[in-house]
Scaffold this active site. Structure first.
Site, PDB file in Angstrom:
ATOM      1  N   ASP A  40       0.848  -1.188   0.000  1.00 63.08           N
ATOM      2  CA  ASP A  40       0.000   0.000   0.000  1.00 63.08           C
ATOM      3  C   ASP A  40       0.886   1.241   0.000  1.00 63.08           C
ATOM      4  OD1 ASP A  40       0.955   0.228   2.568  1.00 63.08           O
ATOM      5  OD2 ASP A  40      -0.938  -0.216   3.544  1.00 63.08           O
ATOM      6  N   CYS A  84      -7.417 -27.651  12.158  1.00 66.63           N
ATOM      7  CA  CYS A  84      -8.584 -28.536  12.193  1.00 66.63           C
ATOM      8  C   CYS A  84      -8.283 -29.975  11.781  1.00 66.63           C
ATOM      9  CB  CYS A  84      -9.675 -27.985  11.278  1.00 66.63           C
ATOM     10  SG  CYS A  84     -10.425 -26.455  11.856  1.00 66.63           S
ATOM     11  N   CYS A 125     -13.276 -28.320   7.650  1.00 71.57           N
ATOM     12  CA  CYS A 125     -12.033 -27.614   7.314  1.00 71.57           C
ATOM     13  C   CYS A 125     -10.838 -28.561   7.264  1.00 71.57           C
ATOM     14  CB  CYS A 125     -11.781 -26.503   8.330  1.00 71.57           C
ATOM     15  SG  CYS A 125     -10.326 -25.496   7.977  1.00 71.57           S
ATOM     16  N   CYS A 174      -7.562 -27.296   7.280  1.00 68.96           N
ATOM     17  CA  CYS A 174      -6.360 -26.568   7.694  1.00 68.96           C
ATOM     18  C   CYS A 174      -5.617 -27.348   8.778  1.00 68.96           C
ATOM     19  CB  CYS A 174      -6.728 -25.171   8.192  1.00 68.96           C
ATOM     20  SG  CYS A 174      -7.353 -25.113   9.899  1.00 68.96           S
ATOM     21  N   HIS A 190      -6.069 -21.066  10.837  1.00 68.55           N
ATOM     22  CA  HIS A 190      -7.431 -21.472  10.467  1.00 68.55           C
ATOM     23  C   HIS A 190      -8.161 -20.362   9.715  1.00 68.55           C
ATOM     24  CE1 HIS A 190     -11.495 -23.029  10.618  1.00 68.55           C
ATOM     25  NE2 HIS A 190     -11.848 -21.817  11.056  1.00 68.55           N
ATOM     26  N   ASP A 247      -8.213  -7.514   0.487  1.00 70.39           N
ATOM     27  CA  ASP A 247      -7.311  -7.694   1.624  1.00 70.39           C
ATOM     28  C   ASP A 247      -8.020  -7.214   2.868  1.00 70.39           C
ATOM     29  OD1 ASP A 247      -5.734  -5.069   2.928  1.00 70.39           O
ATOM     30  OD2 ASP A 247      -6.765  -4.671   1.037  1.00 70.39           O
TER      31      ASP A 247
END
Length: 390
Positions: free
Chosen positions: A92, A315, A310, A312, A354, A272
């Site tokens: 940015d 998880c 999930c 990930c 997660h 974002d």
């Protein structure tokens, strides 16, 4: 370098599936970009980011200018080598951070005078300085310096005249940013930023002027700055699809999972937000079936993972097999509740993994739905599942 190719459009909305090619790789859109303010996504290693499917991440020009500074960054040849991330990076301009300093800064036509929040030094940020810093960072996507138009200041809601004045200065700063970017022979891509507050006709004026300047891509700024959700959604519905169809569109600083899906429907390609990692550190987890507050006592003895669907690491562990599919290697809600209550750093680390995985997987599912011509059905199912609750 930037090339953008639209692969598929959704007939029921402004959603589209595309590829964005940058100097450090190809990005499949729509995409969510994790935020790495100080050259790191908080609590998550680059290897974990890559494993969860991150294609592009953000860096913060203002904070990296403060620390470690331009000389250190130049010695590494830019941000990629410094933080060991070999995929695309967007930086940015520093405009939002300067705006957030409040009374510590003074905005003029030339730029912004402010006191360093690190050591109090008197500093000056201008479109030219922002371009020089970002060139040193060697980010794949560079953002013009703009003035972030606030929704309100000290209880005073920004008027149309104030929003116009701010927008017109951002437009002039866009011209200066582009001129300096070209003078520096920066080989990357510069995006213009549409401003105009909560006024559609000002947004259109800003958009028209930036399109005439012919930037490689465009962002919608000045949203998610304190305005009511319905106001943000109104601007989100108005602006993105009016930008050139053959160039990428980026909605800055937004937002919730619902914001992302609705943003895609409005024609946005890139998002974002700090929300996934910030909320993770505060004990709020995003799941397919709504938001989960891990600090609630009801999770103290719960053997289930955060989200049974999930895959990930938090998880499903290293197996990558969800609970719903028979996997049992992940961490339980009880364990993550315990980590949070004890203040163990593994707690926000697992929660960040997660939440970021959830956001990135959501965008992956959106892309698959667009490819299959089923985005409308996906959108309805998404909202129904999120409303069901955990």
């Amino acid at each position: 370098m930037l090339t953008f190719e639209v692969l598929k459009t959704d007939p029921s909305s402004h959603a589209r599936r595309a590829t964005l090619t940058l100097n450090h790789g190809v990005v499949q859109t729509p995409i969510f970009m994790p935020v790495g303010t100080y050259g790191t996504v908080k609590g998550v290693t680059p290897a974990s980011l890559e494993a969860m499917g991150a294609q592009i991440i953000l860096g913060n020009t203002f904070h990296l200018w403060m620390r470690p500074g331009q000389e250190v960054m130049k010695s590494f040849g830019g941000l990629h080598a410094f933080e060991r991330w070999n995929k695309p990076i967007l930086t940015d301009s520093g405009g939002f951070q300067v705006w957030s300093l409040g009374e510590m800064r003074k905005i003029t036509e030339q730029g912004v005078h402010f006191a360093s929040p690190v050591n109090g030094d008197k500093l000056f940020m201008s479109p030219e300085v922002s371009m020089q810093i970002q060139t040193g960072l060697n980010s794949d996507i560079v953002m013009q310096l703009d003035e972030c138009t606030p929704y309100e200041t000290k209880g005073h809601i920004t008027t149309e005249a104030e929003a116009r004045q701010s927008m017109e200065m951002s437009r002039r700063w866009a011209q200066r940013s582009k001129a300096e970017f070209q003078r520096l022979e920066n080989p990357n891509a510069l995006f213009g930023i549409v401003q105009g507050g909560m006024f559609e006709h000002l947004r259109q004026e800003s958009l028209d002027a930036l399109v005439e300047m012919d930037f490689p891509g465009y962002a919608i700024g000045g949203v998610s700055v304190g305005e009511p959700k319905e106001e943000m959604r109104r601007i989100m519905a108005h602006t993105p699809h009016r930008l050139p169809a053959h160039k990428p569109r980026y909605l800055m600083g937004v937002g919730t999972p619902e914001d992302l899906v609705e943003g895609v429907a409005c024609g946005v390609d890139m998002f974002d937000c700090v929300m996934p990692t910030r909320n993770a550190r505060n004990g709020t987890l995003f799941t397919r079936f709504g938001d989960l507050k891990i600090r609630n006592a009801r999770h103290k003895a719960d053997h289930r993972p955060l989200d049974e669907t999930c895959t990930c690491y938090a998880c499903a562990g290293n197996s990558g097999v969800s609970w719903a599919e028979g996997g049992r290697e992940g961490f339980s809600r009880a364990y993550q509740h315990h980590l949070d209550r004890c203040g163990e750093m593994l707690g926000p680390m697992l929660a960040s993994i997660h939440n970021l995985h959830y956001y990135l997987n959501l965008m992956k599912e959106v892309r698959a739905a667009l490819e299959a011509g089923m985005f409308g059905e996906f959108r309805q199912r998404f909202h129904a599942e999120r409303a069901r609750g955990v």
